[in-house]
Design a protein around this motif. Structure first.
Motif, PDB file in Angstrom:
ATOM      1  N   ASN A   1     -13.496 -21.545  44.813  1.00  0.00           N
ATOM      2  CA  ASN A   1     -14.948 -21.444  44.921  1.00  0.00           C
ATOM      3  C   ASN A   1     -15.329 -20.333  45.897  1.00  0.00           C
ATOM      4  OD1 ASN A   1     -17.646 -21.723  45.268  1.00  0.00           O
ATOM      5  ND2 ASN A   1     -17.596 -23.967  45.463  1.00  0.00           N
ATOM      6  N   TYR A   2     -15.546 -19.145  45.308  1.00  0.00           N
ATOM      7  CA  TYR A   2     -15.803 -17.966  46.142  1.00  0.00           C
ATOM      8  C   TYR A   2     -17.137 -18.052  46.867  1.00  0.00           C
ATOM      9  CZ  TYR A   2     -18.046 -16.868  41.690  1.00  0.00           C
ATOM     10  OH  TYR A   2     -18.798 -16.932  40.549  1.00  0.00           O
ATOM     11  N   LEU A   3     -17.999 -18.957  46.435  1.00  0.00           N
ATOM     12  CA  LEU A   3     -19.299 -19.065  47.105  1.00  0.00           C
ATOM     13  C   LEU A   3     -19.177 -19.863  48.393  1.00  0.00           C
ATOM     14  CD1 LEU A   3     -21.445 -19.766  43.953  1.00  0.00           C
ATOM     15  CD2 LEU A   3     -21.218 -17.617  45.209  1.00  0.00           C
ATOM     16  N   LYS A   4     -18.034 -20.457  48.611  1.00  0.00           N
ATOM     17  CA  LYS A   4     -17.882 -21.362  49.721  1.00  0.00           C
ATOM     18  C   LYS A   4     -16.968 -20.816  50.811  1.00  0.00           C
ATOM     19  CE  LYS A   4     -17.801 -26.328  49.813  1.00  0.00           C
ATOM     20  NZ  LYS A   4     -17.745 -27.506  48.990  1.00  0.00           N
ATOM     21  N   THR A   5     -16.005 -20.035  50.422  1.00  0.00           N
ATOM     22  CA  THR A   5     -14.923 -19.698  51.350  1.00  0.00           C
ATOM     23  C   THR A   5     -15.239 -18.484  52.213  1.00  0.00           C
ATOM     24  OG1 THR A   5     -12.649 -19.007  51.503  1.00  0.00           O
ATOM     25  CG2 THR A   5     -13.828 -18.326  49.553  1.00  0.00           C
ATOM     26  N   SER A   6     -14.600 -18.444  53.373  1.00  0.00           N
ATOM     27  CA  SER A   6     -14.701 -17.225  54.181  1.00  0.00           C
ATOM     28  C   SER A   6     -13.306 -16.764  54.565  1.00  0.00           C
ATOM     29  CB  SER A   6     -15.515 -17.504  55.446  1.00  0.00           C
ATOM     30  OG  SER A   6     -14.881 -18.499  56.215  1.00  0.00           O
ATOM     31  N   ASN A   7     -12.328 -17.176  53.780  1.00  0.00           N
ATOM     32  CA  ASN A   7     -10.940 -16.919  54.117  1.00  0.00           C
ATOM     33  C   ASN A   7     -10.398 -15.753  53.289  1.00  0.00           C
ATOM     34  OD1 ASN A   7      -8.049 -17.220  53.493  1.00  0.00           O
ATOM     35  ND2 ASN A   7      -8.196 -18.954  54.897  1.00  0.00           N
ATOM     36  N   THR A   8      -9.751 -14.819  53.944  1.00  0.00           N
ATOM     37  CA  THR A   8      -9.292 -13.614  53.259  1.00  0.00           C
ATOM     38  C   THR A   8      -8.366 -13.910  52.076  1.00  0.00           C
ATOM     39  OG1 THR A   8      -9.208 -12.745  55.477  1.00  0.00           O
ATOM     40  CG2 THR A   8      -8.524 -11.284  53.732  1.00  0.00           C
ATOM     41  N   ASN A   9      -7.462 -14.861  52.251  1.00  0.00           N
ATOM     42  CA  ASN A   9      -6.560 -15.209  51.145  1.00  0.00           C
ATOM     43  C   ASN A   9      -7.343 -15.590  49.904  1.00  0.00           C
ATOM     44  OD1 ASN A   9      -4.165 -14.908  52.413  1.00  0.00           O
ATOM     45  ND2 ASN A   9      -4.088 -17.019  53.160  1.00  0.00           N
ATOM     46  N   GLU A  10      -8.449 -16.279  50.136  1.00  0.00           N
ATOM     47  CA  GLU A  10      -9.215 -16.781  49.008  1.00  0.00           C
ATOM     48  C   GLU A  10     -10.086 -15.692  48.390  1.00  0.00           C
ATOM     49  OE1 GLU A  10     -10.755 -20.239  50.967  1.00  0.00           O
ATOM     50  OE2 GLU A  10      -8.676 -20.805  51.280  1.00  0.00           O
ATOM     51  N   PHE A  11     -10.615 -14.792  49.250  1.00  0.00           N
ATOM     52  CA  PHE A  11     -11.294 -13.612  48.678  1.00  0.00           C
ATOM     53  C   PHE A  11     -10.355 -12.898  47.737  1.00  0.00           C
ATOM     54  CE2 PHE A  11     -13.372 -12.231  52.931  1.00  0.00           C
ATOM     55  CZ  PHE A  11     -14.215 -13.303  52.875  1.00  0.00           C
ATOM     56  N   ALA A  12      -9.112 -12.771  48.225  1.00  0.00           N
ATOM     57  CA  ALA A  12      -8.153 -11.929  47.531  1.00  0.00           C
ATOM     58  C   ALA A  12      -8.009 -12.387  46.087  1.00  0.00           C
ATOM     59  CB  ALA A  12      -6.809 -11.970  48.239  1.00  0.00           C
ATOM     60  N   VAL A  13      -8.043 -13.678  45.854  1.00  0.00           N
ATOM     61  CA  VAL A  13      -7.956 -14.169  44.491  1.00  0.00           C
ATOM     62  C   VAL A  13      -9.279 -13.929  43.779  1.00  0.00           C
ATOM     63  CG1 VAL A  13      -7.490 -16.160  43.055  1.00  0.00           C
ATOM     64  CG2 VAL A  13      -6.260 -15.863  45.189  1.00  0.00           C
ATOM     65  N   ALA A  14     -10.378 -14.320  44.422  1.00  0.00           N
ATOM     66  CA  ALA A  14     -11.685 -14.184  43.793  1.00  0.00           C
ATOM     67  C   ALA A  14     -11.980 -12.730  43.434  1.00  0.00           C
ATOM     68  CB  ALA A  14     -12.769 -14.738  44.716  1.00  0.00           C
ATOM     69  N   ALA A  15     -11.539 -11.803  44.299  1.00  0.00           N
ATOM     70  CA  ALA A  15     -11.831 -10.388  44.078  1.00  0.00           C
ATOM     71  C   ALA A  15     -11.331  -9.914  42.722  1.00  0.00           C
ATOM     72  CB  ALA A  15     -11.193  -9.545  45.171  1.00  0.00           C
ATOM     73  N   ASN A  16     -10.253 -10.520  42.239  1.00  0.00           N
ATOM     74  CA  ASN A  16      -9.693 -10.098  40.973  1.00  0.00           C
ATOM     75  C   ASN A  16     -10.206 -10.907  39.794  1.00  0.00           C
ATOM     76  OD1 ASN A  16      -7.756  -7.924  41.701  1.00  0.00           O
ATOM     77  ND2 ASN A  16      -7.024  -9.545  43.062  1.00  0.00           N
ATOM     78  N   LEU A  17     -10.976 -11.937  40.086  1.00  0.00           N
ATOM     79  CA  LEU A  17     -11.452 -12.812  39.010  1.00  0.00           C
ATOM     80  C   LEU A  17     -12.935 -12.609  38.713  1.00  0.00           C
ATOM     81  CD1 LEU A  17      -9.690 -16.115  40.112  1.00  0.00           C
ATOM     82  CD2 LEU A  17      -8.848 -14.360  38.569  1.00  0.00           C
ATOM     83  N   VAL A  18     -13.673 -12.219  39.759  1.00  0.00           N
ATOM     84  CA  VAL A  18     -15.118 -12.088  39.594  1.00  0.00           C
ATOM     85  C   VAL A  18     -15.551 -10.732  40.151  1.00  0.00           C
ATOM     86  CG1 VAL A  18     -17.360 -13.073  40.190  1.00  0.00           C
ATOM     87  CG2 VAL A  18     -15.415 -14.577  39.826  1.00  0.00           C
ATOM     88  N   ASP A  19     -16.424 -10.047  39.427  1.00  0.00           N
ATOM     89  CA  ASP A  19     -16.945  -8.768  39.894  1.00  0.00           C
ATOM     90  C   ASP A  19     -18.309  -8.948  40.531  1.00  0.00           C
ATOM     91  OD1 ASP A  19     -14.802  -7.329  39.183  1.00  0.00           O
ATOM     92  OD2 ASP A  19     -15.880  -5.916  37.866  1.00  0.00           O
ATOM     93  N   GLY A  20     -18.607  -8.091  41.508  1.00  0.00           N
ATOM     94  CA  GLY A  20     -19.928  -8.073  42.112  1.00  0.00           C
ATOM     95  C   GLY A  20     -20.735  -6.893  41.581  1.00  0.00           C
ATOM     96  N   LEU A  21     -21.850  -6.630  42.250  1.00  0.00           N
ATOM     97  CA  LEU A  21     -22.754  -5.591  41.755  1.00  0.00           C
ATOM     98  C   LEU A  21     -22.141  -4.207  41.824  1.00  0.00           C
ATOM     99  CD1 LEU A  21     -26.087  -6.908  43.288  1.00  0.00           C
ATOM    100  CD2 LEU A  21     -25.598  -6.614  40.853  1.00  0.00           C
ATOM    101  N   ILE A  22     -21.419  -3.936  42.930  1.00  0.00           N
ATOM    102  CA  ILE A  22     -20.901  -2.576  43.093  1.00  0.00           C
ATOM    103  C   ILE A  22     -19.404  -2.599  43.363  1.00  0.00           C
ATOM    104  CG2 ILE A  22     -23.023  -1.550  43.954  1.00  0.00           C
ATOM    105  CD1 ILE A  22     -21.098  -1.923  46.735  1.00  0.00           C
ATOM    106  N   GLU A  23     -18.795  -1.446  43.278  1.00  0.00           N
ATOM    107  CA  GLU A  23     -17.384  -1.268  43.595  1.00  0.00           C
ATOM    108  C   GLU A  23     -17.239  -0.008  44.424  1.00  0.00           C
ATOM    109  OE1 GLU A  23     -15.072  -0.945  40.064  1.00  0.00           O
ATOM    110  OE2 GLU A  23     -14.989  -3.137  39.875  1.00  0.00           O
TER     111      GLU A  23
END
Lengths: 324, 608, 314
Positions: free
Chosen positions: B44-66
């Motif tokens: 749940n990328y909306l909940k976490t503030s942990n780098t390990n977890e960003f790392a997974v979310a970063a490859n699964l969900v895109d944001g507005l910019i890159e």
């Protein structure tokens, strides 16, 4: 026929005069036979001495303890915490293999492994001895009460079940928050939870013994409980208690190693066998540096084996059945 | 016994056969395998503030910019954007036809503007316990909504003006807002799916929707996870690795190097302890290289609010810390190279930082922030200077004679859970005491608890001189001022004596506020540089280092990856490809130099 | 017998309640920082308050305790916060338990199958080479820190036999080494215990008498010595088996086995209260059940023992 009767007559003649004599009773000799020079501890010690290996290890352990205590005052000793610098570069002498100056080499920040190992052994032995001592005193007291007193049995059983099931990790974390991580924190935390095993063990032994006939007799004669525990029960258990006691020291050291592994041990600025081994673990893959793991492991193994064998043979020796 | 051996042999043969078989079949698929020791707690990328977890979310969900590989903003899910004059209202046009898919790649819905509103709504709702909500409060009324002062989310500054347009209204001018968009709290979520799953959103691969470059085809916590390329991804030509296989191993630090040598994984961290061994081995020495630095900054803080126990003499410390010469003697007396040797014995200088804001963070027209006028003189010299340190010591002793007792007790705690830090503390204690004299300072190395260290030591001010760190939250130098402004929980520079301006405010506060008021980077950044230079010049802090993950053996080229100091960008695999063999350290250094050059050019060009 | 079971059941429930209450209170003493994690520095004090309140940590302690009990009564163990966010505690445990249980059971079986015969053989060949070899093995296992030789086994044996280094559920061959490592310690203790027991027992008078009466050596072994030997074994076995589910922290870490080992320590260090609470409850129930089953098993094996006289803990 005549021949035989002749013989027999002769015998009766002899018997009446020479074969038997009236002995006079000697008071002092009578006392001597009633007295035995058997001393429990002397016999224990004697039969312990028969085990050459155990004696050797006992001397070794005493030697190690003695050496560990005087080591800092010997000549050519380095400080366990000082970081040694290379004279040319001004930086730490890292991971130096054993040589003339650093007998066991140096660790990753340039501290002398030889003195660290002995300082670590000192710390670990201190932890082991104190924890074992407290465990034994508290464990025996509570175990004896628990096993002997029927009134205290239920409450102590419940307390045991509760304490046994509270994770040591929580206790340790709380302790280190209150007292900061240090030798005393580790000792206190290990004592808080350590005695229960000993108490349970002793209690089981006493439950087996308490209703034996000789205790029943003792009770019927009106012996007070504390006297039954101290004079009737505990002496019977000396051998097993000795065994547990000698094993408690290596167990406590082992527990310290494990605590370091899960990250709740001593800080590495305070060397102990636990953190020396834990630090060395990652070096296992690296043949050149493996010495940093091997030396503390060997010291730990020697101490553990020694206590183990000494404890076992002392337990054998302390069993009166083996004294004959 | 013989039977067992035979059985074993048979099994081995079967496995070997199986292995060689699969290699042939998988010739075209590019698979990256690695092991990890820190398991993620949630998807749940909306909940976490942990780098390990960003790392997974970063490859699964895109944001507005890159970002591209030089750190220049590129369109992501937004194809274009604009802001009003004072950078407080931002409007984004979304890419059409991007799909939400499930873990098998089946299309579920379109990504629309509403998804961004729903995402922020979730984050700012306190009952969802999002630990990134604090950053989303840049949006107008965000904090009020979080703290429950307003309950109507439509008053919060985010709107879907039509299906493919999203508009953010912010609390105030925020020229660096774009960089914040790469933080997970601004990521979209498909609202209907989120509502349907409720609390179980992000707990399994099924309870998650994907719009990024990969989908999660396996997710077994504490065991393994597999990321498979998303066939419907809008930019799939730039996704060059087909499959990423993670295997969990708690002892990764110990077993990963061996697994790498045996070819069972494609990347492994090489702990400092065994580096010597790798560099001395002719076969292994070309496999290992340095890693890129992070933007975590480490510095030694001198505490102006000592609250430690009386046995360490806090009053005495209070007196000496307010003497500039004393502070300067510590500033110049700390040999940072020898401290760094404990973790980076080969190239200790590469990790040192002479400023609080690290290099390559932001720039003004291609000129790096740390090279702006105010900071350049610090950036380009080593703070360690034995002669100067002793000079300042003499001055301090003369000035403080009669006012303070010598040696000064300097309480220097470390986290007992970090062996590296413990080693470093011992090195520093010895080095500084030897240089400055044991009659001058007595550094007391103190083992703090491994759990709740900061809450027990730093925040209550129970230290005199301690290594602390700070990570940036967005691409603006103001992010590095937070620890030092009033209300910060670091060394409380506002309590320093003799630094109050005519308006009654501490000098640093005024400097920081002036800088925050400026909007144009060309004006804003030099002002922040001045504020930072003040902290260093007055020796309130001793800048020490930037974070780095040590040495690696890896078949990835870090300079192909998207680059940005902030948010999830650097965790993306997009754009990277698997190398035939790992980079050697020389190749790495060369590539790095090239990259830095190309980057400066690209930035200068983008600035124009 | 039924009355006895009922009474013990009731006592156990009370004990469990006390345990979880104490653990609950201890957990509340841990620093609040643990719940905030990496975000602690970034949140304003007000935001931290809102966050902690939303976790329910700001309620009076009695209210928290009350909520906890009422959830528990409904069979709700709660959801994890910091270990696997929002995943029910029971799901987390269920995922892992099978791994630890299967490895643990296999290791117990292996260690009894190897350790007990080894001990018997050692006793019969007392003083000869097998005895010495076995003793050497036992001393080694006891003395050398296990984290040292486990790692050596993993690295070198896999290298020699070309085995995979990590556990993989699809490759049975990768189960072998962790299983053997797991059994090394118990084999040593079973062998040691069995040897000591046999040596003591064979010196007893009834054995001498039986021998003198001409009882066959095999009958003597199986229906007298062994039968007695299995009494303490029967008592400890249920607890041993139940506790295999806790897993082995070090072996599971080394071989990437996704089992229970270390779960409790992890959960405590991350201050995941619900998970800690759930685990403590499960482990202590198992402990109590294990003791109970042990007593029953012992009474079944040994007709001399009668239950129900308050000798519950042994």
């Amino acid at each position: 026929m005549g021949l035989y009767s002749e013989e027999i007559r002769n015998i009766t003649d002899k018997s009446s005069e020479q074969l038997f004599e009236f002995a006079s009773s000697d008071e002092s000799k009578a006392e001597q036979s009633g007295y035995s020079n058997y001393s429990y501890w002397r016999s224990t010690w004697k039969s312990f001495l028969k085990n050459k290996l155990a004696v050797f290890l006992l001397i070794l352990v005493i030697g190690i303890v003695f050496f560990v205590l005087i080591q800092p005052y010997l000549p050519y000793q380095k400080s366990p915490t000082e970081i040694y610098l290379d004279e040319e570069t001004g930086y730490q002498v890292r991971n130096l293999s054993p040589n003339d100056e650093f007998w066991f080499g140096t660790n990753s920040i340039g501290q002398d492994l030889w003195s660290r190992i002995w300082a670590g052994t000192r710390t670990s032995l201190l932890i082991g001895v104190v924890v074992a001592f407290v465990e034994v005193i508290v464990g025996i007291t509570i175990g004896a009460l628990w096993g002997y007193s029927r009134r205290l049995e239920t409450p102590i059983s419940h307390a045991y079940n509760v304490i046994e099931n509270i994770p040591t990790t929580i206790v340790l974390i709380l302790m280190s928050l209150i007292l900061r991580p240090s030798i005393s924190t580790i000792i206190i935390a290990m004592c808080i939870t350590g005695w229960v095993e000993m108490a349970r063990f002793l209690r089981n032994q006493i439950v087996i013994l308490r209703d034996r006939e000789y205790n029943l007799a003792s009770r019927t004669l009106g012996t007070p409980s504390h006297r039954i525990i101290l004079k009737n029960l505990l002496p019977y258990l000396v051998s097993i208690i000795m065994l547990r006691m000698s094993l408690a020291i290596p167990f406590a050291i082992g527990a310290e190693v494990f605590l370091t592994y899960i990250g709740l041990g001593l800080p590495i600025s305070e060397p102990s066998l636990g953190n020396l081994i834990n630090e060395g673990r990652v070096l296992m893959m690296s043949p050149d540096l493996r010495y940093q793991l091997i030396f503390p492991s060997v010291v730990l193994s020697i101490i553990t084996i020694s206590f183990y064998i000494i404890g076992n043979s002392f337990a054998d020796a302390a069993d009166p059945k083996n004294h004959v | 016994m013989k039977k067992y051996l035979l059985l074993l042999l048979a099994c081995v043969t079967v496995i070997l056969a199986a292995c060689s078989g699969s290699e042939e079949g998988a010739g075209e698929e590019s698979v990256y395998r690695t092991i990890y020791s820190g398991e993620i707690t949630t998807l749940n990328y909306l909940k976490t503030s942990n780098t390990n977890e960003f790392a997974v979310a970063a490859n699964l969900v895109d944001g507005l910019i890159e970002y591209d590989k030089y750190g220049i903003v590129q369109p992501g899910l937004a194809t274009s954007w604009e802001s009003n004059d004072d950078a407080s209202v931002w409007t984004f046009k979304l890419r059409e036809g991007v799909k939400w898919v499930d873990h098998e790649g089946k299309e579920v819905a379109n990504v629309t503007a509403k998804d961004f509103v729903d995402g922020l709504n979730y984050v700012l709702d306190a009952k969802n316990e999002s630990s990134t909500a604090w950053i989303a409060t840049v949006v107008k009324n965000g904090n009020a909504f979080y703290e429950g002062e307003i309950t109507d989310f439509s008053q919060v500054g985010v709107k879907a003006t039509d299906e493919y347009t999203v508009e953010y209204t912010l609390e105030g001018p925020t020229p660096y807002f774009l960089s914040m968009l790469n933080y997970v709290c601004f990521f979209p979520v498909y609202g209907e799916f989120l509502a349907e799953k409720g609390e179980s959103f992000g707990t399994t691969k099924e309870n998650f929707l994907y719009n990024g470059s990969y989908v999660l085809s396996e997710f077994e916590p504490q065991n393994r996870r597999v990321l498979t390329k998303n066939a419907t991804y809008w930019d799939k030509d730039n996704v060059l690795i087909d499959k990423i296989e993670y295997k969990y191993n708690k002892e990764a630090a110990t077993v990963a190097p061996e697994l790498f040598v045996r070819g069972e994984i494609d990347a492994a961290a090489i702990p400092t302890a065994i580096l010597d061994d790798w560099f001395n081995d002719p076969e292994k020495k070309n496999l290992v290289r340095q890693s890129s630095n992070s933007f975590y900054t480490y510095f030694y803080a001198l505490n102006f609010n000592p609250q430690f126990d009386a046995e360490y003499e806090p009053e005495n410390w209070q007196v000496v810390v307010n003497n500039k010469n004393f502070r300067k003697s510590l500033f110049h007396g700390l040999d940072r190279v020898s401290a760094m040797m404990t973790v980076e014995p080969y190239n200790p200088e590469t990790l040192l930082s002479n400023t609080i804001t690290p290099k390559n963070f932001v720039d003004v027209d291609g000129v790096d922030y740390t090279q702006l006028d105010a900071l350049a003189k610090f950036s380009n010299t080593d703070s360690f200077d034995a002669k100067l340190a002793v000079e300042f010591k003499e001055k301090a002793m003369a000035e403080l004679a009669g006012k303070a007792t010598f040696p000064v007790k300097v309480l220097m705690p470390y986290n007992s859970g970090s062996p590296d830090w413990a080693n470093r503390s011992q090195v520093i204690e010895q080095q500084m005491e030897n240089l400055l004299g044991k009659d001058y300072i007595d550094i007391i190395v103190y083992a703090g608890p491994s759990t709740g260290f900061l809450g027990e030591v730093r925040r209550p001010g129970k230290y005199a001189f301690m290594e602390v760190n700070w990570g940036p939250d967005f691409a603006d130098p103001s992010t590095y001022t937070d620890p030092f402004t009033i209300g910060g929980s670091y060394n409380k520079p506002e309590l320093a004596e003799g630094y109050t301006d005519s308006n009654g405010q501490p000098k640093y506060e005024n400097l920081a506020n002036t800088a925050k008021a400026a909007i144009d980077p060309a004006e804003r950044y030099p002002l922040f540089a001045q504020a930072e230079a003040f902290l260093i010049e007055e020796a309130f802090v001793v800048p020490y280092a930037v974070g780095g993950s040590g040495y690696l053996a890896s078949k990835l080229n870090p300079f192909e990856a998207q680059y940005s100091p902030f948010g999830v960008t650097m965790e993306k695999f997009k754009g990277q490809k698997l190398l035939e063999k790992p980079m050697s350290n020389d190749e790495f250094k060369e590539a790095k130099a090239q990259w830095e050059k190309a980057r400066a050019e690209a930035l200068a060009e983008a600035g124009n | 017998m039924l009355g006895y079971i009922g009474k013990r059941l009731l006592q156990s429930v009370v004990t469990l309640l006390v345990i979880i209450t104490i653990v609950f209170l201890l957990l509340r003493l841990l620093p609040e920082e643990g719940y905030l994690g990496a975000a602690a520095d970034k949140m304003s004090p007000e935001q931290q308050e809102v966050y902690l309140t939303s976790l329910g940590l700001r309620d009076p302690i009695l209210v928290q305790l009350g909520n906890f009990y009422s959830d528990l009564v409904r069979g709700d163990f709660g959801k994890s916060i910091t270990y696997r966010t929002d995943v029910p505690v029971l799901d987390i445990i269920a995922d892992k338990i099978m791994y630890s249980l299967s490895f643990g059971l296999a290791a117990v079986a292996l260690s009894i199958l190897v350790g007990v015969p080894l001990g018997i053989l050692m006793a019969q060949m007392k003083g000869r080479w097998l005895d010495r070899l076995g003793t050497g093995y036992i001393v080694f296992i006891v003395a050398v820190p296990s984290m040292v030789y486990f790692l050596l086994i993993q690295v070198y044996i896999t290298d020699i036999f070309k085995l995979p280094m990590l556990f993989d559920q699809d490759k049975p061959i990768s189960w072998l080494l962790p299983l053997i490592s797991l059994a090394l310690g118990p084999i040593a203790s079973y062998a040691m215990w069995m040897r000591r027991y046999m040596v003591d027992e064979l010196n007893k008078d009834y054995i001498k008498l039986a021998r003198a009466k001409g009882v066959k050596e095999r009958t003597l072994m199986f229906s007298h010595v062994m039968r007695n030997a299995f009494i303490p074994l029967a008592q400890y076995l249920p607890a041993t088996i139940l506790f295999t589910i806790t897993g082995s922290i070090y072996i599971e870490s080394l071989y990437s086995i996704p089992g229970m080992g270390g779960l409790l320590v992890d959960a405590i260090q991350r201050q995941d209260n619900a998970v800690v609470q759930g685990l403590v409850l499960i482990f202590s129930s198992l402990g109590i059940i294990g003791l109970f089953l042990g007593d029953i098993a012992m009474a079944l094996v040994d007709p001399r023992i009668k239950l129900g006289r308050g000798e519950s803990v042994r």
